[in-house]
Design a protein around this motif. Structure first.
Motif, PDB file in Angstrom:
ATOM      1  N   ARG A   1       0.826  -1.192   0.000  1.00  0.00           N
ATOM      2  CA  ARG A   1       0.000   0.000   0.000  1.00  0.00           C
ATOM      3  C   ARG A   1       0.874   1.261   0.000  1.00  0.00           C
ATOM      4  NH1 ARG A   1      -4.105  -3.017  -1.367  1.00  0.00           N
ATOM      5  NH2 ARG A   1      -5.448  -3.790   0.289  1.00  0.00           N
ATOM      6  N   ALA A   2       0.310   2.343  -0.480  1.00  0.00           N
ATOM      7  CA  ALA A   2       0.970   3.646  -0.398  1.00  0.00           C
ATOM      8  C   ALA A   2       0.610   4.287   0.937  1.00  0.00           C
ATOM      9  CB  ALA A   2       0.515   4.541  -1.548  1.00  0.00           C
ATOM     10  N   LEU A   3       1.594   4.782   1.663  1.00  0.00           N
ATOM     11  CA  LEU A   3       1.368   5.484   2.925  1.00  0.00           C
ATOM     12  C   LEU A   3       1.554   6.978   2.695  1.00  0.00           C
ATOM     13  CD1 LEU A   3       0.807   5.200   5.993  1.00  0.00           C
ATOM     14  CD2 LEU A   3       3.293   5.259   6.316  1.00  0.00           C
ATOM     15  N   LEU A   4       0.470   7.748   2.894  1.00  0.00           N
ATOM     16  CA  LEU A   4       0.466   9.187   2.606  1.00  0.00           C
ATOM     17  C   LEU A   4      -0.101   9.951   3.791  1.00  0.00           C
ATOM     18  CD1 LEU A   4      -1.285   9.073  -0.917  1.00  0.00           C
ATOM     19  CD2 LEU A   4       1.158   8.812  -0.441  1.00  0.00           C
ATOM     20  N   PRO A   5       0.299  11.230   3.959  1.00  0.00           N
ATOM     21  CA  PRO A   5      -0.385  12.088   4.934  1.00  0.00           C
ATOM     22  C   PRO A   5      -1.837  12.286   4.508  1.00  0.00           C
ATOM     23  CG  PRO A   5       1.715  13.036   4.239  1.00  0.00           C
ATOM     24  CD  PRO A   5       1.437  11.896   3.317  1.00  0.00           C
ATOM     25  N   ARG A   6      -2.712  12.464   5.481  1.00  0.00           N
ATOM     26  CA  ARG A   6      -4.132  12.617   5.164  1.00  0.00           C
ATOM     27  C   ARG A   6      -4.408  13.879   4.347  1.00  0.00           C
ATOM     28  NH1 ARG A   6      -8.455   9.859   6.316  1.00  0.00           N
ATOM     29  NH2 ARG A   6      -7.338   8.453   7.724  1.00  0.00           N
TER      30      ARG A   6
ATOM     31  N   VAL B   1       6.776  10.296   7.552  1.00  0.00           N
ATOM     32  CA  VAL B   1       5.622  10.545   6.674  1.00  0.00           C
ATOM     33  C   VAL B   1       4.656  11.505   7.371  1.00  0.00           C
ATOM     34  CG1 VAL B   1       3.679   9.513   5.443  1.00  0.00           C
ATOM     35  CG2 VAL B   1       5.871   8.308   5.542  1.00  0.00           C
ATOM     36  N   GLN B   2       4.443  11.320   8.679  1.00  0.00           N
ATOM     37  CA  GLN B   2       3.592  12.233   9.437  1.00  0.00           C
ATOM     38  C   GLN B   2       4.104  13.669   9.363  1.00  0.00           C
ATOM     39  OE1 GLN B   2       3.553   9.945  13.293  1.00  0.00           O
ATOM     40  NE2 GLN B   2       1.440  10.685  13.338  1.00  0.00           N
ATOM     41  N   ALA B   3       5.420  13.821   9.385  1.00  0.00           N
ATOM     42  CA  ALA B   3       6.022  15.152   9.373  1.00  0.00           C
ATOM     43  C   ALA B   3       6.030  15.781   7.982  1.00  0.00           C
ATOM     44  CB  ALA B   3       7.449  15.075   9.914  1.00  0.00           C
ATOM     45  N   GLY B   4       5.546  15.052   6.977  1.00  0.00           N
ATOM     46  CA  GLY B   4       5.495  15.599   5.630  1.00  0.00           C
ATOM     47  C   GLY B   4       6.811  15.549   4.890  1.00  0.00           C
TER      48      GLY B   4
ATOM     49  N   ASP C   1      -3.726  10.390  11.235  1.00  0.00           N
ATOM     50  CA  ASP C   1      -3.405  11.471  10.301  1.00  0.00           C
ATOM     51  C   ASP C   1      -2.696  10.966   9.039  1.00  0.00           C
ATOM     52  OD1 ASP C   1      -1.188  10.791  11.799  1.00  0.00           O
ATOM     53  OD2 ASP C   1      -0.395  12.828  11.929  1.00  0.00           O
ATOM     54  N   LEU C   2      -2.612   9.633   8.874  1.00  0.00           N
ATOM     55  CA  LEU C   2      -2.045   9.036   7.668  1.00  0.00           C
ATOM     56  C   LEU C   2      -3.073   8.094   7.047  1.00  0.00           C
ATOM     57  CD1 LEU C   2       1.572   8.071   8.837  1.00  0.00           C
ATOM     58  CD2 LEU C   2       0.816  10.194   7.762  1.00  0.00           C
ATOM     59  N   VAL C   3      -2.916   7.827   5.756  1.00  0.00           N
ATOM     60  CA  VAL C   3      -3.791   6.880   5.071  1.00  0.00           C
ATOM     61  C   VAL C   3      -2.941   5.826   4.371  1.00  0.00           C
ATOM     62  CG1 VAL C   3      -5.697   8.491   4.746  1.00  0.00           C
ATOM     63  CG2 VAL C   3      -3.903   8.364   3.016  1.00  0.00           C
ATOM     64  N   LEU C   4      -3.466   4.608   4.328  1.00  0.00           N
ATOM     65  CA  LEU C   4      -2.804   3.482   3.658  1.00  0.00           C
ATOM     66  C   LEU C   4      -3.720   3.053   2.523  1.00  0.00           C
ATOM     67  CD1 LEU C   4      -0.173   1.841   4.198  1.00  0.00           C
ATOM     68  CD2 LEU C   4      -1.592   0.176   5.402  1.00  0.00           C
ATOM     69  N   LEU C   5      -3.306   3.331   1.286  1.00  0.00           N
ATOM     70  CA  LEU C   5      -4.189   3.170   0.134  1.00  0.00           C
ATOM     71  C   LEU C   5      -3.703   2.072  -0.811  1.00  0.00           C
ATOM     72  CD1 LEU C   5      -4.769   6.934  -0.767  1.00  0.00           C
ATOM     73  CD2 LEU C   5      -6.291   5.418   0.501  1.00  0.00           C
ATOM     74  N   PRO C   6      -4.651   1.372  -1.475  1.00  0.00           N
ATOM     75  CA  PRO C   6      -4.262   0.382  -2.496  1.00  0.00           C
ATOM     76  C   PRO C   6      -3.321   0.999  -3.520  1.00  0.00           C
ATOM     77  CG  PRO C   6      -6.600   0.239  -2.053  1.00  0.00           C
ATOM     78  CD  PRO C   6      -6.109   1.448  -1.304  1.00  0.00           C
ATOM     79  N   LEU C   7      -2.372   0.208  -3.961  1.00  0.00           N
ATOM     80  CA  LEU C   7      -1.290   0.703  -4.819  1.00  0.00           C
ATOM     81  C   LEU C   7      -1.298  -0.019  -6.155  1.00  0.00           C
ATOM     82  CD1 LEU C   7       1.364   2.483  -4.836  1.00  0.00           C
ATOM     83  CD2 LEU C   7       2.554   0.412  -4.082  1.00  0.00           C
TER      84      LEU C   7
END
Length: 318
Positions: A173-178, A236-239, A256-262
């Motif tokens: 998964r991709a881990l991104l800030p919200r 990742v949280q810190a941007g 405050d992070l999201v884990l999305l299908p990649l």
């Protein structure tokens, strides 16, 4: 020369715990009893096995004796457990090794389940990187391990025919800030992250993440490499950048992070298995089947998204 199991058990406990005091606590014995057992073993072998320092370390002879001592105790446990299994009272201690991500994301729930479902079996966890976990499984430090994409031969010899159990198909998964522009998308194409700084933890997953970039026709050029998973998530949280983690990490992701299908999609198999070159501890089969049933029931109660990990299922390996 007479070498006995209590002597070998004390020797291994001192080596593994790093000292006599810690070994005594582990074995439920007095420190003097542990010291006496090790000293009597050294007298039988007519040479020292340990350097009494902090931490304790093995001598050259101790290094040579160590793997044989592990095999001897493993065989003795197998005999005891086969007898217990024959009377349907599976007991004893099983040492389980796995990688940090699996230890943090999957193992706690299994430990809780095993404690309720198999109260006579004590599971002790050893956490290490992929290479350490494989080595511990083969040299007898661990009795069982959760391996990532093991070859079929890994589930080799067992005291009786038994499965290596595939616990999960673990998708990446991709881990991104919200607040990332792609955070609300149903999935993320790795090509859409080309302008973000990419963070990586150089462990067993790096080869798969490289493969994802290769499938997308991208160069793999991480901006930062950090060993600790918590540090990676904090960055990742810190941007500072984005990263790719496996689905088993989901329970560790803050709100405050999201884990999305990649895309491109790729996954790994998490398999609970015993050693290749030694007989398996008889309790492995019991734990494996118990884990598979528990995870299947958990998956049925909490349906996974279409692109999430497949429900765990027993996988008999030759």
């Amino acid at each position: 020369m007479t070498v006995n199991l209590p002597q070998l058990r004390a020797f291994l406990a001192v080596v593994d715990a790093g000292g006599f005091s810690a070994a005594a606590a582990e074995l439920g014995m007095s420190q003097s009893a542990v010291s006496h057992a090790v000293a009597s073993l050294e007298r039988e072998l007519t040479a020292p096995l340990l350097v009494r320092a902090t931490p304790v370390r093995t001598t050259a002879l101790g290094d040579r004796v160590l793997p044989h001592a592990r095999i001897a105790l493993s065989a003795a446990r197998s005999v005891e457990q086969i007898a217990a299994d024959a009377t349907e009272t599976m007991t004893g201690t099983v040492r389980l090794a796995s990688t940090p991500t699996v230890c943090q994301g999957l193992i706690p729930g299994l430990l809780r389940h095993w404690r309720e479902d198999q109260p006579r079996i004590t599971v002790r966890v050893f956490e290490g990187d992929s290479a350490e976990v494989s080595a511990w499984l083969e040299d007898g430090t661990a009795d069982v391990a959760v391996l990532i994409d093991p070859p079929p031969a890994t589930a080799g010899r067992c005291p009786r025919p038994g499965p290596g159990i595939q616990l999960a198909t673990d998708c990446y998964r991709a881990l991104l800030p919200r607040d990332h522009p792609l955070a609300d998308e149903p999935f993320v194409d790795i090509r859409d992250l080309e302008d973000d700084q990419f963070l990586i933890s150089p462990n067993g997953c790096e080869a798969r993440i490289r493969a994802i970039h290769s499938l997308a026709g991208l160069r793999f050029t991480p901006a930062h490499r950090v060993r600790d998973l918590a540090t990676l998530i904090s960055m990742v949280q810190a941007g500072i950048g984005v990263t790719v983690l496996s689905e088993v990490s989901r329970s560790l992701i803050p709100p405050d992070l999201v884990l999305l299908p990649l895309k491109p999609q790729t996954s790994r198999r998490l398999v609970l298995t015993g050693p290749h070159a030694r007989p398996w501890h008889p309790a492995i089969r019991t734990l494996a089947e118990s884990a598979a049933g528990h995870l299947a029931r958990t998956a049925s109660r909490s349906p996974l998204p279409a692109e999430g990990p497949a429900p765990p299922s027993p996988q008999h390996t030759p």
